[in-house]
Design a protein around this motif. Structure first.
Motif, PDB file in Angstrom:
ATOM      1  N   ILE A   4       0.855  -1.126   0.221  1.00 29.27           N
ATOM      2  CA  ILE A   4      -0.066  -0.110  -0.008  1.00 29.27           C
ATOM      3  C   ILE A   4       0.808   1.791   0.137  1.00 29.27           C
ATOM      4  O   ILE A   4       0.330   2.421  -0.576  1.00 29.27           O
ATOM      5  CB  ILE A   4      -0.864   0.052   1.051  1.00 29.27           C
ATOM      6  CG1 ILE A   4      -2.233  -0.651   1.298  1.00 29.27           C
ATOM      7  CG2 ILE A   4      -1.612   1.184   1.400  1.00 29.27           C
ATOM      8  CD1 ILE A   4      -2.826  -1.813   1.908  1.00 29.27           C
ATOM      9  N   ILE A  56       1.835   1.877  -3.709  1.00 32.49           N
ATOM     10  CA  ILE A  56       1.178   2.845  -4.618  1.00 32.49           C
ATOM     11  C   ILE A  56       1.537   4.648  -4.218  1.00 32.49           C
ATOM     12  O   ILE A  56       1.237   4.607  -4.617  1.00 32.49           O
ATOM     13  CB  ILE A  56      -0.527   2.363  -3.889  1.00 32.49           C
ATOM     14  CG1 ILE A  56      -0.072   1.025  -4.397  1.00 32.49           C
ATOM     15  CG2 ILE A  56      -1.348   2.920  -4.580  1.00 32.49           C
ATOM     16  CD1 ILE A  56      -1.232  -0.198  -4.084  1.00 32.49           C
ATOM     17  N   ALA A  57       1.578   4.624  -2.755  1.00 39.71           N
ATOM     18  CA  ALA A  57       1.341   6.479  -2.137  1.00 39.71           C
ATOM     19  C   ALA A  57       2.783   6.390  -2.413  1.00 39.71           C
ATOM     20  O   ALA A  57       2.997   8.046  -3.371  1.00 39.71           O
ATOM     21  CB  ALA A  57       0.997   5.845  -0.741  1.00 39.71           C
ATOM     22  N   PHE A  66       2.110   8.147  -6.206  1.00 34.12           N
ATOM     23  CA  PHE A  66       1.320   8.941  -6.104  1.00 34.12           C
ATOM     24  C   PHE A  66       2.219  10.379  -6.361  1.00 34.12           C
ATOM     25  O   PHE A  66       2.160  11.591  -6.021  1.00 34.12           O
ATOM     26  CB  PHE A  66       0.137   8.979  -5.815  1.00 34.12           C
ATOM     27  CG  PHE A  66      -0.662   8.049  -6.637  1.00 34.12           C
ATOM     28  CD1 PHE A  66      -0.723   8.579  -7.739  1.00 34.12           C
ATOM     29  CD2 PHE A  66      -1.200   6.592  -6.406  1.00 34.12           C
ATOM     30  CE1 PHE A  66      -1.775   7.282  -8.160  1.00 34.12           C
ATOM     31  CE2 PHE A  66      -2.039   6.283  -7.446  1.00 34.12           C
ATOM     32  CZ  PHE A  66      -2.091   6.543  -8.228  1.00 34.12           C
ATOM     33  N   SER A  67       2.815   9.993  -4.823  1.00 36.95           N
ATOM     34  CA  SER A  67       3.869  11.541  -4.381  1.00 36.95           C
ATOM     35  C   SER A  67       5.719  11.558  -5.080  1.00 36.95           C
ATOM     36  O   SER A  67       5.672  12.385  -4.425  1.00 36.95           O
ATOM     37  CB  SER A  67       4.543  11.137  -3.499  1.00 36.95           C
ATOM     38  OG  SER A  67       4.889  10.156  -2.897  1.00 36.95           O
ATOM     39  N   VAL A 121      -3.378   3.355   4.100  1.00 35.65           N
ATOM     40  CA  VAL A 121      -4.134   4.056   3.199  1.00 35.65           C
ATOM     41  C   VAL A 121      -4.484   5.098   2.477  1.00 35.65           C
ATOM     42  O   VAL A 121      -4.338   5.677   1.594  1.00 35.65           O
ATOM     43  CB  VAL A 121      -5.631   2.831   3.148  1.00 35.65           C
ATOM     44  CG1 VAL A 121      -7.279   3.802   2.198  1.00 35.65           C
ATOM     45  CG2 VAL A 121      -5.379   1.417   3.448  1.00 35.65           C
ATOM     46  N   ILE A 170      -2.127   7.321   0.793  1.00 36.05           N
ATOM     47  CA  ILE A 170      -3.055   7.933  -0.643  1.00 36.05           C
ATOM     48  C   ILE A 170      -3.458   8.700  -1.326  1.00 36.05           C
ATOM     49  O   ILE A 170      -3.297  10.026  -1.894  1.00 36.05           O
ATOM     50  CB  ILE A 170      -3.439   6.344  -1.059  1.00 36.05           C
ATOM     51  CG1 ILE A 170      -2.681   4.980  -1.156  1.00 36.05           C
ATOM     52  CG2 ILE A 170      -4.002   6.354  -2.703  1.00 36.05           C
ATOM     53  CD1 ILE A 170      -3.550   4.006  -1.799  1.00 36.05           C
TER      54      ILE A 170
END
Length: 176
Positions: free
Chosen positions: A20, A23-24, A27-28, A75, A78
């Motif tokens: 998880i 994924i974050a 996007f960062s 989570v 994200i």
């Protein structure tokens, strides 16, 4: 098998959380990449102001979700990454002029390269993410297909990295 081998079996429970977090982290990326641009253009003040807008809601999201459990807090990274990246890019336009359309074109090229890089590993691993262990052979195949997909996508997209690689290779092997 790498987690068990390097860190021991007690760390296997952290694997879903790390997925998880990955994924974050994806996007960062803009948040991390804009810092050198702010430094080079003398826009450190704008970076500070952008952080003043982006960090408090990010912390609030994570703090509220942390009341539920650790997975919820992870989570929360994200949407926090989306907020911080969006604010940083909006403030970046104050120090560097760019068109959103040009940014979208370059991002789409990068996403194509990303997609080509992960296709092979996804096919190889299939359902291995669901509680199964992967073999060393699968890891080697994943690395090979990820590299091959990345290289093919660089070539097909005419990415500047491919042009540089080609230039280096042709220059180094001309004398042979």
């Amino acid at each position: 098998p790498l987690v068990s081998f390097i860190l021991g079996p007690q760390w296997l429970a952290a694997i879903p959380l790390v997925r998880i977090m990955a994924i974050a982290a994806f996007f960062s990326a803009p948040t991390l990449l804009v810092w050198p641009i702010y430094m080079a253009t003398g826009g450190v003040r704008e970076r500070f102001i952008a952080n003043a807008f982006a960090v408090p809601p990010s912390i609030a999201i994570i703090a509220v979700l942390a009341c539920a459990d650790l997975t919820a807090a992870v989570v929360g990274l994200i949407p926090a990454a989306f907020i911080q990246s969006g604010v940083q890019l909006a403030f970046l336009r104050r120090v560097v002029t760019f068109e959103w359309r040009a940014l979208a074109v370059e991002l789409s090229r990068g996403l194509f390269i990303l997609a080509a890089s992960v296709c092979g590993p996804i096919v190889i691993l299939g359902g291995a993410f669901v509680g199964k262990s992967t073999s060393w052979l699968q890891i080697a195949a994943v690395l090979f297909t990820a590299f091959a997909g990345w290289l093919i996508a660089l070539i097909l997209s005419g990415h500047p990295v491919w042009l540089e690689i080609r230039s280096l290779v042709t220059r180094d092997f001309q004398g042979l």
